[in-house]
Design a protein around this motif. Structure first.
Motif, PDB file in Angstrom:
ATOM      1  N   LEU A 198      20.418   0.016 -12.544  1.00  0.00           N
ATOM      2  CA  LEU A 198      20.735  -1.380 -12.845  1.00  0.00           C
ATOM      3  C   LEU A 198      22.184  -1.524 -13.300  1.00  0.00           C
ATOM      4  O   LEU A 198      22.883  -2.473 -12.911  1.00  0.00           O
ATOM      5  N   LEU A 221       6.567 -12.465  -9.955  1.00  0.00           N
ATOM      6  CA  LEU A 221       7.399 -11.348  -9.512  1.00  0.00           C
ATOM      7  C   LEU A 221       6.957 -10.829  -8.149  1.00  0.00           C
ATOM      8  O   LEU A 221       7.796 -10.487  -7.307  1.00  0.00           O
ATOM      9  N   TRP A 229       8.198 -13.418  -5.693  1.00  0.00           N
ATOM     10  CA  TRP A 229       9.663 -13.461  -5.676  1.00  0.00           C
ATOM     11  C   TRP A 229      10.222 -12.270  -4.898  1.00  0.00           C
ATOM     12  O   TRP A 229      11.211 -12.400  -4.174  1.00  0.00           O
ATOM     13  N   ASN A 230       9.577 -11.115  -5.037  1.00  0.00           N
ATOM     14  CA  ASN A 230      10.055  -9.901  -4.375  1.00  0.00           C
ATOM     15  C   ASN A 230       9.347  -9.622  -3.053  1.00  0.00           C
ATOM     16  O   ASN A 230       9.544  -8.550  -2.473  1.00  0.00           O
ATOM     17  N   GLN A 235      14.554 -11.878  -0.642  1.00  0.00           N
ATOM     18  CA  GLN A 235      14.599 -10.473  -0.238  1.00  0.00           C
ATOM     19  C   GLN A 235      14.966 -10.320   1.231  1.00  0.00           C
ATOM     20  O   GLN A 235      15.659  -9.370   1.613  1.00  0.00           O
ATOM     21  N   SER A 254      22.204  -8.804  -4.989  1.00  0.00           N
ATOM     22  CA  SER A 254      21.076  -8.148  -5.650  1.00  0.00           C
ATOM     23  C   SER A 254      21.019  -8.479  -7.126  1.00  0.00           C
ATOM     24  O   SER A 254      19.935  -8.658  -7.692  1.00  0.00           O
ATOM     25  N   VAL A 255      22.171  -8.573  -7.769  1.00  0.00           N
ATOM     26  CA  VAL A 255      22.203  -8.938  -9.192  1.00  0.00           C
ATOM     27  C   VAL A 255      21.667 -10.342  -9.401  1.00  0.00           C
ATOM     28  O   VAL A 255      20.862 -10.605 -10.315  1.00  0.00           O
ATOM     29  N   ALA A 265      19.581 -11.942  -7.504  1.00  0.00           N
ATOM     30  CA  ALA A 265      18.133 -11.948  -7.240  1.00  0.00           C
ATOM     31  C   ALA A 265      17.344 -11.286  -8.353  1.00  0.00           C
ATOM     32  O   ALA A 265      16.168 -11.610  -8.559  1.00  0.00           O
ATOM     33  N   ALA A 266      17.966 -10.376  -9.087  1.00  0.00           N
ATOM     34  CA  ALA A 266      17.258  -9.655 -10.152  1.00  0.00           C
ATOM     35  C   ALA A 266      17.233 -10.424 -11.469  1.00  0.00           C
ATOM     36  O   ALA A 266      16.420 -10.101 -12.346  1.00  0.00           O
ATOM     37  N   ILE A 267      18.087 -11.410 -11.624  1.00  0.00           N
ATOM     38  CA  ILE A 267      18.159 -12.126 -12.899  1.00  0.00           C
ATOM     39  C   ILE A 267      16.826 -12.771 -13.290  1.00  0.00           C
ATOM     40  O   ILE A 267      16.367 -12.618 -14.434  1.00  0.00           O
ATOM     41  N   THR A 282      13.759 -11.934 -12.567  1.00  0.00           N
ATOM     42  CA  THR A 282      12.785 -10.909 -12.940  1.00  0.00           C
ATOM     43  C   THR A 282      13.080 -10.328 -14.311  1.00  0.00           C
ATOM     44  O   THR A 282      12.165 -10.105 -15.113  1.00  0.00           O
ATOM     45  N   LEU A 283      14.350 -10.092 -14.610  1.00  0.00           N
ATOM     46  CA  LEU A 283      14.714  -9.559 -15.917  1.00  0.00           C
ATOM     47  C   LEU A 283      14.435 -10.558 -17.032  1.00  0.00           C
ATOM     48  O   LEU A 283      13.963 -10.195 -18.112  1.00  0.00           O
TER      49      LEU A 283
END
Length: 275
Positions: free
Chosen positions: A30, A204, A207-208, A226, A247-248, A250-252, A254-255
């Protein structure tokens, strides 16, 4: 007691060191992704985690040169819709399978539970044919409807409902409540922790999601995030700074979900008896 404490101290240190190493191994990808997202094209291949000249141009490019915001909105709409509808249907099914008595209840639950053994690639072709026959290709309906029904949510909710004392429901029935009123005014308020945890899982997962949206959507207006990242990676295979920036972003979500709902996730695992 002092001898026992001295004996346990090295053991605790070893456990702490092993846990720290595993945490660093988990966090490092990450951190590398976040670092690469702020690097320029000439600096992406460097081993340094700290960019020498941090820039936001990668993020600006992602949102201005490709319809990445559309992909994110599609994913958000599908994930939220599936989560809300699935929680409603799954909670009703779990309530019926745990509190109501009717012929074949256990057989129905075992049949639902057995679908855990069936993965998506196995039913991908017949499911695609069914969705095509219904005219749901390249549509939100095709993305949402097949994702609603999942045995995982029914199983988790049923395990939780079994732990609720039956006396509460019997008292409500004696007071004149119907089965629907018991579900709506008693079961749902008591199941907020497990519902919150399942909401995170469902959001999640959708989303993924990648395989099913890739199968039924050829129109970019219905692409999810994705698929957008995969297409972005193929188009800019050598520009890892753009890929990492996408990618960052898209990951926000989920985090953020894990950060705000981590307590509900832990409590739901405890309450359902999963070891």
């Amino acid at each position: 007691m002092a001898v026992r404490s001295e004996y346990l101290r090295p053991k605790r240190i070893i456990v702490f060191v092993v846990t720290l190493i595993l945490a660093l191994l988990t966090i490092f990808p990450l951190l590398w992704m976040l670092s690469a997202a702020f690097k320029g094209p000439d600096e992406t291949g460097s081993n340094s985690l700290i960019p020498q000249a941090a820039t936001l141009s990668n993020f600006i490019y992602v949102f201005t040169q490709v319809p990445f915001l559309t992909y994110m909105l599609n994913s958000f709409f599908v994930a939220v819709t599936v989560t809300v509808v699935a929680l409603l249907f799954h909670s009703m099914a779990a309530y019926a399978l745990s509190w109501l008595k009717f012929p074949g209840r256990d057989v129905i639950f075992l049949a639902i539970f057995s679908t855990f053994l069936v993965s998506l690639p196995i039913i991908l072709v017949p499911l695609f044919i069914l969705v095509k026959t219904l005219g749901l290709l390249n549509s939100y309906g095709g993305l949402i409807i097949p994702a609603i029904f999942n045995a995982f949510g029914i199983f988790m909710l049923r395990q939780f409902y079994i732990t609720i004392p039956r006396e509460l429901g019997e008292a409500a029935v004696l007071d004149g409540c119907s089965y629907w009123q018991v579900y709506w005014h008693l079961i749902l308020p008591l199941s907020r922790p497990i519902m919150s945890a399942l909401a995170v899982f469902f959001f999640l997962a959708n989303w993924n999601s990648f395989l099913w949206p890739l199968t039924i959507t050829s129109d970019q207006n219905f692409w999810m995030v994705q698929i957008g990242i995969a297409a972005f990676q193929q188009q800019y295979s050598s520009a890892w700074n753009y890929v990492m920036a996408a990618s960052v972003v898209a990951a926000i979500p989920t985090l953020l979900l894990f950060f705000f709902f981590q307590r509900q996730l832990i409590e739901s695992i405890k309450s359902t008896g999963i070891k």
